[in-house]
Scaffold this motif. Sequence first.
Motif, PDB file in Angstrom:
ATOM      1  N   THR A  12       0.550   3.384   7.420  1.00 48.21           N
ATOM      2  CA  THR A  12      -0.905   3.406   7.267  1.00 48.21           C
ATOM      3  C   THR A  12      -1.583   3.463   8.630  1.00 48.21           C
ATOM      4  N   ASN A  13      -1.090   2.665   9.576  1.00 47.36           N
ATOM      5  CA  ASN A  13      -1.653   2.676  10.932  1.00 47.36           C
ATOM      6  C   ASN A  13      -1.497   4.054  11.573  1.00 47.36           C
ATOM      7  N   LEU A  14      -0.364   4.704  11.328  1.00 50.24           N
ATOM      8  CA  LEU A  14      -0.132   6.034  11.892  1.00 50.24           C
ATOM      9  C   LEU A  14      -1.122   7.041  11.316  1.00 50.24           C
ATOM     10  N   VAL A  15      -1.359   6.977   9.998  1.00 48.08           N
ATOM     11  CA  VAL A  15      -2.320   7.883   9.362  1.00 48.08           C
ATOM     12  C   VAL A  15      -3.709   7.694   9.967  1.00 48.08           C
ATOM     13  N   VAL A  16      -4.141   6.450  10.090  1.00 45.99           N
ATOM     14  CA  VAL A  16      -5.476   6.168  10.630  1.00 45.99           C
ATOM     15  C   VAL A  16      -5.593   6.680  12.065  1.00 45.99           C
ATOM     16  N   ALA A  17      -4.546   6.454  12.884  1.00 45.19           N
ATOM     17  CA  ALA A  17      -4.579   6.887  14.283  1.00 45.19           C
ATOM     18  C   ALA A  17      -4.659   8.403  14.395  1.00 45.19           C
ATOM     19  N   LEU A  18      -3.897   9.110  13.563  1.00 44.61           N
ATOM     20  CA  LEU A  18      -3.877  10.566  13.657  1.00 44.61           C
ATOM     21  C   LEU A  18      -5.144  11.195  13.088  1.00 44.61           C
ATOM     22  N   ARG A  54      11.170  10.068  11.391  1.00 44.48           N
ATOM     23  CA  ARG A  54      11.321   9.753   9.956  1.00 44.48           C
ATOM     24  C   ARG A  54       9.957   9.517   9.318  1.00 44.48           C
ATOM     25  N   ASP A  55       9.114   8.755  10.005  1.00 43.98           N
ATOM     26  CA  ASP A  55       7.780   8.472   9.464  1.00 43.98           C
ATOM     27  C   ASP A  55       6.972   9.750   9.299  1.00 43.98           C
ATOM     28  N   LYS A  56       7.066  10.634  10.299  1.00 38.77           N
ATOM     29  CA  LYS A  56       6.312  11.894  10.261  1.00 38.77           C
ATOM     30  C   LYS A  56       6.744  12.749   9.067  1.00 38.77           C
ATOM     31  N   GLU A  57       8.051  12.829   8.846  1.00 36.96           N
ATOM     32  CA  GLU A  57       8.553  13.631   7.732  1.00 36.96           C
ATOM     33  C   GLU A  57       8.211  12.991   6.393  1.00 36.96           C
ATOM     34  N   GLU A  58       8.218  11.663   6.342  1.00 37.20           N
ATOM     35  CA  GLU A  58       7.880  10.981   5.082  1.00 37.20           C
ATOM     36  C   GLU A  58       6.424  11.226   4.716  1.00 37.20           C
ATOM     37  N   LEU A  59       5.535  11.155   5.701  1.00 35.79           N
ATOM     38  CA  LEU A  59       4.124  11.407   5.432  1.00 35.79           C
ATOM     39  C   LEU A  59       3.892  12.847   4.992  1.00 35.79           C
ATOM     40  N   ARG A  60       4.575  13.787   5.625  1.00 37.89           N
ATOM     41  CA  ARG A  60       4.443  15.190   5.217  1.00 37.89           C
ATOM     42  C   ARG A  60       4.957  15.394   3.796  1.00 37.89           C
ATOM     43  N   ALA A  61       6.052  14.689   3.457  1.00 36.80           N
ATOM     44  CA  ALA A  61       6.604  14.796   2.098  1.00 36.80           C
ATOM     45  C   ALA A  61       5.625  14.262   1.062  1.00 36.80           C
ATOM     46  N   LEU A  62       4.755  13.341   1.482  1.00 35.20           N
ATOM     47  CA  LEU A  62       3.757  12.777   0.579  1.00 35.20           C
ATOM     48  C   LEU A  62       2.496  13.632   0.515  1.00 35.20           C
ATOM     49  N   GLY A  63       2.513  14.778   1.212  1.00 29.54           N
ATOM     50  CA  GLY A  63       1.368  15.681   1.152  1.00 29.54           C
ATOM     51  C   GLY A  63       0.314  15.434   2.206  1.00 29.54           C
ATOM     52  N   ILE A  64       0.616  14.624   3.218  1.00 28.99           N
ATOM     53  CA  ILE A  64      -0.341  14.353   4.283  1.00 28.99           C
ATOM     54  C   ILE A  64      -0.171  15.420   5.369  1.00 28.99           C
ATOM     55  N   PRO A  65      -1.204  16.203   5.667  1.00 26.92           N
ATOM     56  CA  PRO A  65      -1.079  17.364   6.552  1.00 26.92           C
ATOM     57  C   PRO A  65      -1.072  16.992   8.036  1.00 26.92           C
ATOM     58  N   SER A 117      10.164   0.872  -7.614  1.00 28.65           N
ATOM     59  CA  SER A 117       9.938   2.104  -8.367  1.00 28.65           C
ATOM     60  C   SER A 117       8.612   2.759  -7.993  1.00 28.65           C
ATOM     61  N   LEU A 118       8.057   2.375  -6.832  1.00 27.16           N
ATOM     62  CA  LEU A 118       6.768   2.910  -6.409  1.00 27.16           C
ATOM     63  C   LEU A 118       6.878   4.401  -6.143  1.00 27.16           C
ATOM     64  N   SER A 119       6.097   5.190  -6.858  1.00 27.76           N
ATOM     65  CA  SER A 119       6.177   6.637  -6.699  1.00 27.76           C
ATOM     66  C   SER A 119       5.487   7.091  -5.429  1.00 27.76           C
ATOM     67  N   ALA A 120       5.861   8.260  -4.962  1.00 32.36           N
ATOM     68  CA  ALA A 120       5.249   8.807  -3.749  1.00 32.36           C
ATOM     69  C   ALA A 120       3.763   9.036  -3.948  1.00 32.36           C
ATOM     70  N   ASP A 121       3.355   9.475  -5.147  1.00 31.76           N
ATOM     71  CA  ASP A 121       1.937   9.697  -5.409  1.00 31.76           C
ATOM     72  C   ASP A 121       1.153   8.393  -5.296  1.00 31.76           C
ATOM     73  N   ALA A 122       1.715   7.293  -5.825  1.00 38.56           N
ATOM     74  CA  ALA A 122       1.033   6.007  -5.735  1.00 38.56           C
ATOM     75  C   ALA A 122       0.949   5.542  -4.290  1.00 38.56           C
ATOM     76  N   GLN A 123       2.021   5.717  -3.530  1.00 43.63           N
ATOM     77  CA  GLN A 123       2.003   5.346  -2.114  1.00 43.63           C
ATOM     78  C   GLN A 123       0.936   6.122  -1.365  1.00 43.63           C
ATOM     79  N   ALA A 124       0.868   7.426  -1.608  1.00 41.82           N
ATOM     80  CA  ALA A 124      -0.124   8.253  -0.919  1.00 41.82           C
ATOM     81  C   ALA A 124      -1.530   7.803  -1.284  1.00 41.82           C
ATOM     82  N   GLY A 125      -1.742   7.469  -2.542  1.00 47.73           N
ATOM     83  CA  GLY A 125      -3.064   7.012  -2.971  1.00 47.73           C
ATOM     84  C   GLY A 125      -3.476   5.732  -2.289  1.00 47.73           C
ATOM     85  N   VAL A 126      -2.541   4.791  -2.179  1.00 46.13           N
ATOM     86  CA  VAL A 126      -2.838   3.525  -1.509  1.00 46.13           C
ATOM     87  C   VAL A 126      -3.204   3.761  -0.050  1.00 46.13           C
ATOM     88  N   ARG A 127      -2.480   4.656   0.622  1.00 47.54           N
ATOM     89  CA  ARG A 127      -2.778   4.928   2.039  1.00 47.54           C
ATOM     90  C   ARG A 127      -4.151   5.570   2.202  1.00 47.54           C
TER      91      ARG A 127
END
Length: 328
Positions: A12-18, A54-65, A117-127
């Motif tokens: 979450t901190n990485l998303v906010v910073a970028l 790893r974090d960068k690829e995980e965020l991209r996999a969640l649809g974060i550009p 069992s937290l889905s990627a869509d739910a994780q992305a929504g929370v972020r």
Amino acid sequence: MAERIPAEERLTNLVVALMATEIGLTKQQILASVSGYRQRAEGKADALDKMFERDKEELRALGIPIETLGDHADPNDLREARYRIPKAEYDLPVDIEFTPAELAVLRLAGSVWSEESLSADAQAGVRKIRALGIDVDEPIIGFAPRITARDAAFAPLQGAIERSVGVAFEYLKPGEQAPRRRRVQPLALVEYEARWHVFGRDVDAEGDRMFLLTRIVGDVTVTNDAFPAELREGAGERALASLEAVAAAHSALLEVTPGTEAALRLGRRAEPAVQGIRVRYVDLHIFADELASYGPEVRVVEPAVLRDAVIVRLRAAVAAHADLKERS
């Protein structure tokens, strides 16, 4: 000892910073300033670099550009690459506003899934909710519900759906002596009558099929056979509509003893009838298992095939009990 920052908070901190930079941040700036990396700055540089990748690829996999920007003079020169998230592609529309109560509901919805069992869509929504700059952690009800999946097949199927890749598993249908191998393009997981189903395209049958997770035998194998992600669009709605259609075509007339567990549980989904209640069902064998578990609290009036299936189960239970009594 360096303070341990949870992975979810670090991402979450990485998303906010970028999102907060127009020109982008270099990897060195990120590792030195973003909470979650900064605390480990004295650790091994290689480990920190791998964590960021790893974090960068995980965020991209969640649809974060996440954009990678090269040198101004030579965009292909990535030795001093800078990273950013274009706000125009990630931000919510400017004309959308949320009240604190609405944000609380969104936060609750994103946290309903248990962590395993937290889905990627739910994780992305929370972020995205946290990235709005308002952290809504106050509970809006006395407790937060949790959705868990007991079926071992759930997690690999959910992962395959999010990646749009095929799966293979052994599936045992009622009446068959041995399971059969199924190759499926999984499109949606849906819960119906407290049971999980996977809806997808059966590769060998060349058609859409529904599979009950409790009938999957052994492990689910995730393959590298990708399929178009567009196939997933509306799949959940189609799956639920299919289950509703099956239930609408099958119903049982039951007589239930008032005040019993059977009356309570079956009454929630029953329709009144002249004689007893009428309950719709999707799978005869599963419904027969449920009715047999109530013992003398319920009697099947019709259909006869369901009544016979319940009687078979009750006789088997009596025989098993008698056998156990003889051995003791």
